[in-house]
Design a protein around this motif. Sequence first.
Motif, PDB file in Angstrom:
ATOM      1  N   LYS A 100      33.972  39.882  41.480  1.00 54.17           N
ATOM      2  CA  LYS A 100      35.089  40.621  40.883  1.00 54.17           C
ATOM      3  C   LYS A 100      35.988  39.737  40.016  1.00 54.17           C
ATOM      4  O   LYS A 100      36.976  40.213  39.474  1.00 54.17           O
ATOM      5  CB  LYS A 100      35.931  41.290  41.975  1.00 54.17           C
ATOM      6  CG  LYS A 100      35.209  42.408  42.692  1.00 54.17           C
ATOM      7  CD  LYS A 100      36.119  43.073  43.694  1.00 54.17           C
ATOM      8  CE  LYS A 100      35.377  44.152  44.453  1.00 54.17           C
ATOM      9  NZ  LYS A 100      36.237  44.763  45.487  1.00 54.17           N
ATOM     10  N   THR A 101      35.632  38.477  39.872  1.00 58.63           N
ATOM     11  CA  THR A 101      36.418  37.580  39.029  1.00 58.63           C
ATOM     12  C   THR A 101      36.142  37.918  37.565  1.00 58.63           C
ATOM     13  O   THR A 101      34.993  37.938  37.132  1.00 58.63           O
ATOM     14  CB  THR A 101      36.057  36.106  39.313  1.00 58.63           C
ATOM     15  OG1 THR A 101      36.237  35.851  40.707  1.00 58.63           O
ATOM     16  CG2 THR A 101      36.932  35.169  38.501  1.00 58.63           C
ATOM     17  N   SER A 102      37.201  38.195  36.825  1.00 57.15           N
ATOM     18  CA  SER A 102      37.081  38.636  35.439  1.00 57.15           C
ATOM     19  C   SER A 102      36.657  37.504  34.502  1.00 57.15           C
ATOM     20  O   SER A 102      37.295  36.452  34.452  1.00 57.15           O
ATOM     21  CB  SER A 102      38.427  39.199  34.962  1.00 57.15           C
ATOM     22  OG  SER A 102      38.433  39.373  33.571  1.00 57.15           O
ATOM     23  N   GLU A 103      35.593  37.762  33.745  1.00 54.77           N
ATOM     24  CA  GLU A 103      35.148  36.802  32.738  1.00 54.77           C
ATOM     25  C   GLU A 103      36.188  36.680  31.620  1.00 54.77           C
ATOM     26  O   GLU A 103      36.372  35.612  31.059  1.00 54.77           O
ATOM     27  CB  GLU A 103      33.790  37.202  32.162  1.00 54.77           C
ATOM     28  CG  GLU A 103      32.632  37.034  33.136  1.00 54.77           C
ATOM     29  CD  GLU A 103      32.427  35.597  33.598  1.00 54.77           C
ATOM     30  OE1 GLU A 103      32.611  34.663  32.788  1.00 54.77           O
ATOM     31  OE2 GLU A 103      32.093  35.403  34.778  1.00 54.77           O
ATOM     32  N   LYS A 104      36.881  37.789  31.312  1.00 51.89           N
ATOM     33  CA  LYS A 104      37.907  37.763  30.270  1.00 51.89           C
ATOM     34  C   LYS A 104      39.062  36.844  30.675  1.00 51.89           C
ATOM     35  O   LYS A 104      39.567  36.075  29.850  1.00 51.89           O
ATOM     36  CB  LYS A 104      38.435  39.170  29.989  1.00 51.89           C
ATOM     37  CG  LYS A 104      37.466  40.052  29.255  1.00 51.89           C
ATOM     38  CD  LYS A 104      38.061  41.430  28.993  1.00 51.89           C
ATOM     39  CE  LYS A 104      37.039  42.320  28.302  1.00 51.89           C
ATOM     40  NZ  LYS A 104      37.574  43.667  28.056  1.00 51.89           N
ATOM     41  N   THR A 124      41.017  37.100  40.272  1.00 51.12           N
ATOM     42  CA  THR A 124      40.495  37.475  41.582  1.00 51.12           C
ATOM     43  C   THR A 124      39.711  36.298  42.144  1.00 51.12           C
ATOM     44  O   THR A 124      38.770  35.810  41.516  1.00 51.12           O
ATOM     45  CB  THR A 124      39.590  38.720  41.483  1.00 51.12           C
ATOM     46  OG1 THR A 124      40.359  39.786  40.929  1.00 51.12           O
ATOM     47  CG2 THR A 124      39.062  39.125  42.848  1.00 51.12           C
TER      48      THR A 124
END
Length: 160
Positions: A100-104, A124
Amino acid sequence: MGIKKEIEIRCHPLMSWDISNPILSLKSRTKEDLKLLSELSKQNNWEVDFAKELAMSYQTLVLTDLQQTILWVNAGFQTMTGYTADYALGKKPTFLQGEKTSEKVKSRIREKLSKGRRVSETITNYKKNGLAYDCLITIIPLLDSNQVITHYLALEREAA
């Protein structure tokens, strides 16, 4: 004594006092963090006002080198993440990231750091027990007297 050795000596576990009296413990830990960072600042010729920076609300501090390898974490790291300092040392903070860690968000962090700028984001992360949590993070590039970045300091807290 090298920076890593100096830091390892000063990492110690939470005491029962820390759990039973969190307000006094937080003030005490902030003073300990400030003292250690001030000593490291002298050794590395960092030009940063740690008293001002640590006035910001944080639960944990993470000090990395330029390759973002963790050199030190404060006592709050284990409380927030579940991982011990010994486990974290030598790793990159990305070990806390997951599906769930955002690449953006990661891209924005990399972009600002590549320009030598301070960055504040919510990312996250994952605790040792696998639970995801939103981490409010401010990363400060630490500059020496020649205005060259030598390390990064992340002030982190779990979002409410």
